[in-house]
Motif scaffolding. Structure first.
Motif, mmCIF file in Angstrom:
data_model
loop_
_atom_site.group_PDB
_atom_site.id
_atom_site.type_symbol
_atom_site.label_atom_id
_atom_site.label_comp_id
_atom_site.label_asym_id
_atom_site.label_seq_id
_atom_site.Cartn_x
_atom_site.Cartn_y
_atom_site.Cartn_z
ATOM 1 N N UNK A 68 29.164 -48.903 63.927
ATOM 2 C CA UNK A 68 28.756 -48.719 62.797
ATOM 3 C C UNK A 68 29.773 -49.741 61.838
ATOM 4 N N UNK A 69 29.389 -50.337 60.822
ATOM 5 C CA UNK A 69 30.226 -51.196 60.263
ATOM 6 C C UNK A 69 31.319 -50.605 59.477
ATOM 7 N N UNK A 70 32.572 -50.930 59.439
ATOM 8 C CA UNK A 70 33.652 -50.538 58.558
ATOM 9 C C UNK A 70 33.508 -50.944 57.127
ATOM 10 N N UNK A 71 33.797 -50.014 56.311
ATOM 11 C CA UNK A 71 33.875 -50.420 54.903
ATOM 12 C C UNK A 71 35.281 -50.662 54.271
ATOM 13 N N UNK A 72 35.327 -52.115 53.917
ATOM 14 C CA UNK A 72 36.679 -52.468 53.589
ATOM 15 C C UNK A 72 36.962 -51.754 52.077
ATOM 16 N N UNK A 73 38.253 -51.172 51.901
ATOM 17 C CA UNK A 73 38.498 -50.633 50.668
ATOM 18 C C UNK A 73 39.125 -51.743 49.763
ATOM 19 N N UNK A 74 38.883 -51.557 48.543
ATOM 20 C CA UNK A 74 39.682 -52.286 47.610
ATOM 21 C C UNK A 74 41.072 -51.880 47.625
ATOM 22 N N UNK A 75 42.026 -52.776 47.712
ATOM 23 C CA UNK A 75 43.551 -52.462 47.420
ATOM 24 C C UNK A 75 43.459 -51.671 46.161
ATOM 25 N N UNK A 76 44.596 -50.629 46.030
ATOM 26 C CA UNK A 76 44.533 -50.060 44.961
ATOM 27 C C UNK A 76 45.133 -50.644 43.591
ATOM 28 N N UNK A 77 45.848 -51.834 44.010
ATOM 29 C CA UNK A 77 46.251 -52.641 42.936
ATOM 30 C C UNK A 77 45.201 -53.203 42.210
ATOM 31 N N UNK A 83 34.167 -48.252 46.457
ATOM 32 C CA UNK A 83 33.747 -48.877 47.525
ATOM 33 C C UNK A 83 33.114 -50.192 46.829
ATOM 34 N N UNK A 84 33.424 -51.513 47.380
ATOM 35 C CA UNK A 84 32.894 -52.888 46.946
ATOM 36 C C UNK A 84 33.059 -53.154 45.346
ATOM 37 N N UNK A 85 34.001 -52.492 44.625
ATOM 38 C CA UNK A 85 34.198 -52.973 43.494
ATOM 39 C C UNK A 85 34.781 -54.271 43.515
ATOM 40 N N UNK A 86 34.163 -55.178 42.413
ATOM 41 C CA UNK A 86 34.775 -56.673 42.103
ATOM 42 C C UNK A 86 35.872 -56.602 41.176
ATOM 43 N N UNK A 87 36.623 -57.641 41.147
ATOM 44 C CA UNK A 87 37.704 -57.706 40.099
ATOM 45 C C UNK A 87 36.963 -57.581 38.755
ATOM 46 N N UNK A 88 37.556 -56.795 37.784
ATOM 47 C CA UNK A 88 37.256 -56.502 36.465
ATOM 48 C C UNK A 88 36.200 -55.419 36.369
ATOM 49 N N UNK A 89 35.639 -54.741 37.558
ATOM 50 C CA UNK A 89 34.562 -53.729 37.503
ATOM 51 C C UNK A 89 35.300 -52.393 37.024
ATOM 52 N N UNK A 125 29.024 -55.386 54.344
ATOM 53 C CA UNK A 125 28.865 -54.016 55.163
ATOM 54 C C UNK A 125 27.251 -54.134 55.531
ATOM 55 N N UNK A 126 26.402 -54.615 54.896
ATOM 56 C CA UNK A 126 25.082 -54.111 55.104
ATOM 57 C C UNK A 126 24.044 -55.380 55.339
ATOM 58 N N UNK A 127 24.460 -56.668 55.144
ATOM 59 C CA UNK A 127 23.558 -57.950 55.499
ATOM 60 C C UNK A 127 23.056 -57.703 56.927
ATOM 61 N N UNK A 128 23.975 -57.496 57.857
ATOM 62 C CA UNK A 128 23.856 -57.514 59.385
ATOM 63 C C UNK A 128 22.493 -56.635 59.600
#
Lengths: 313, 215
Positions: A1-10, A58-64, A299-302
């Motif tokens: 199962x793929x792991x989900x990278x988390x955005x650093x809290x910074x 999860x998966x938030x982009x800068x500015x989100x 996380x999901x493209x595969x």
């Protein structure tokens, strides 16, 4: 199962900062409204302040930044309560979500009818902030609360024949006035491939902004798949069925040339009537580029390797 | 039909200012509320003020075009011939609302020339590949010659040809309603209502022409 990278809290905008931004905007708005001669004050003061913390991003982009509670709960498609995006918040008021029974059946070893409380009890409720992209080219960032659908799949023990999961909304035209008109083929049905259903990002949401879902957002139980267009997120779910064949999902059946079963967010594949290359984030003016799989490609493209995504839209 | 069938031999005083200036009020209201929402964080128009403004301006375009089409039947029914001079105003407002509707779509929604992510290739694709946009744009462009030839001078200069050219006033609202119907996702109730009104307005003319021919 793929792991989900988390955005650093910074990378996450602290709640205090975006609340400040809203207050600033509100102040600017008062000035602006004065200039325009518009007297009415906005509803900002009445909007409930979110509880902290909002959840794990999860998966938030800068500015989100999380979309305001007010926008999340007053602007969405839920045709069971009307076809305008501001209908559900009005028409779903008073919709009873208790008692609520969820039926799990089909090709599985452990089918059953569950009271909602019993259905949820074995799982740990989580708060997760996801991006949400509507097929209509607008988007939000939403702090959901819920349980992984994978938990439900594991408990039901699908047989080896089961290839898909079909999820169905309540059919009750008495309580869901939109169902009195045949705009869509009721009840609303959505579905996922079994591997998509078991993906750790796939959520059965019970809440938003740390509180129970309001009825207009699909209470008491709705699907959230952050890498797919929003219409995949079937609401007010009463049945979860394991099947062998690809389910006949509502929008794909209604207009097959415009909506597909997979509905993965894809900036390369346009909707026939509009481009999917960019989106407008609710609450912001400027268009932003739409990301493949809505930013969850790692996380999901595969799961879709080797598939022609132009044909399987 | 020189005398009115009932009342109102002349136009009420408030009518001309209401039409000449009042007709601009919805657009002023919509645009300023959308600007307040988008740039000043207000919430007059819901969560997506741009789409809301775009749709409302489009609906007002159709309303004004219908209103200008309603003048002749209304005149024939009531004998209020003073209505005739307002037909042009209403048609021109239809054109203006169509123009603002288009600008809202182009500048605020699609953000042509504003967003760094929207290039001319995207615009070209929108304009050629998306039928509802083609239909809407055609309606707007067809209104241009009508607006240009709407002056009293031009009416006199074009004579008979003016009448022929201005038959487009029957085609344009039809294109507008088709554009409306094609742009909605699934719920056709409102465009269907528009189609009924338009059918009534055009049907009246056919019936009236037939009646006058046999009379």
């Amino acid at each position: 199962m793929p792991t989900i990278p988390r955005l650093p809290s910074s990378e996450i905008t602290p709640e205090s900062a975006w609340l400040d931004r809203r207050r600033f905007l509100a102040a600017a708005g008062v000035a602006g409204a004065g200039l325009l001669g518009a007297g009415a004050l906005g509803r900002l003061a009445a909007a409930p302040q979110p509880q902290r913390p909002l959840g794990t991003p999860y998966g938030l982009q800068p500015g989100d930044e999380p979309t305001s509670y007010e926008d999340v709960t007053t602007y969405n498609n839920f045709y069971e309560f009307g076809t305008s995006k501001d209908d559900p918040a009005v028409e779903a008021q008073g919709f009873r979500t208790r008692p609520w029974t969820v039926r799990v059946d089909g090709l599985c070893a452990k089918p059953g009818n569950y009271q909602l409380e019993d259905f949820l009890k074995p799982s740990r409720i989580e708060d997760r902030i996801y991006r949400m992209r509507c097929v209509e080219a607008w988007s939000m960032v939403i702090p959901w609360r819920g349980i992984p659908l994978a938990d439900v799949v594991a408990r039901a023990q699908p047989t080896s024949q089961a290839k898909f999961v079909e999820l169905t909304t309540l059919l009750d035209p008495q309580r869901m006035p939109g169902q009195r008109y045949d705009v869509l083929d009721w009840p609303y049905v959505e579905g996922l491939r079994l591997d998509e259903a078991k993906h750790p990002l796939t959520l059965l949401a019970t809440g938003v902004y740390g509180r129970d879902l309001p009825p207009q957002n699909g209470a008491p139980l709705r699907l959230v798949i952050p890498w797919k267009y929003g219409f995949k997120g079937v609401k007010s779910i009463v049945r979860i069925r394991f099947v062998e064949r690809m389910p006949r999902t509502t929008w794909a059946a209604a207009i097959p040339s415009e909506y597909g079963f997979y509905a993965n967010v894809n900036p390369q594949v346009d909707h026939p009537r509009w481009s999917q290359a960019t989106e407008r984030r609710i609450g912001n003016f400027r268009r932003i580029p739409t990301l493949p799989f809505n930013g969850y490609a790692d996380q999901v493209a595969s799961m879709y390797a080797g598939m022609d995504l132009r044909r399987n839209y | 039909m020189s005398t009115p069938r009932f009342g109102l031999a002349t136009a009420p005083r408030w009518l001309a200012p209401l039409l000449n200036y009042g007709a601009a009020l919805p657009a002023i209201g919509i645009v300023s509320m959308a600007i307040a929402d988008v740039f000043f964080g207000r919430s007059f128009m819901g969560a997506d003020p741009i789409k809301q403004a775009e749709h409302e301006l489009g609906e007002w375009t159709i309303r004004f075009l219908f209103a200008s089409l309603a003048i002749t039947p209304l005149r024939q029914l009531t004998g209020w011939n003073w209505l005739a001079r307002h037909r042009r105003t209403l048609g021109l407002y239809g054109f203006a609302y169509g123009g603002v509707h288009f600008l809202t779509w182009a500048l605020l929604d699609v953000q042509i020339g504003i967003s760094e992510y929207v290039g001319w290739a995207d615009v070209q694709k929108d304009l050629t590949k998306r039928p509802y946009i083609v239909v809407g744009m055609s309606a707007l462009l067809l209104m241009v010659p009508l607006a240009i030839t709407s002056t009293t001078k031009m009416i006199a200069r074009l004579g008979r040809r003016w009448r022929t050219l201005h038959r487009l006033a029957y085609v344009i609202p039809a294109l507008g309603v088709i554009h409306w119907g094609m742009s909605v996702k699934k719920d056709l109730a409102e465009p269907a209502m528009g189609t009924l009104v338009l059918a009534g307005l055009l049907g009246w003319r056919v019936m009236h022409a037939r009646r006058s021919a046999t009379a």
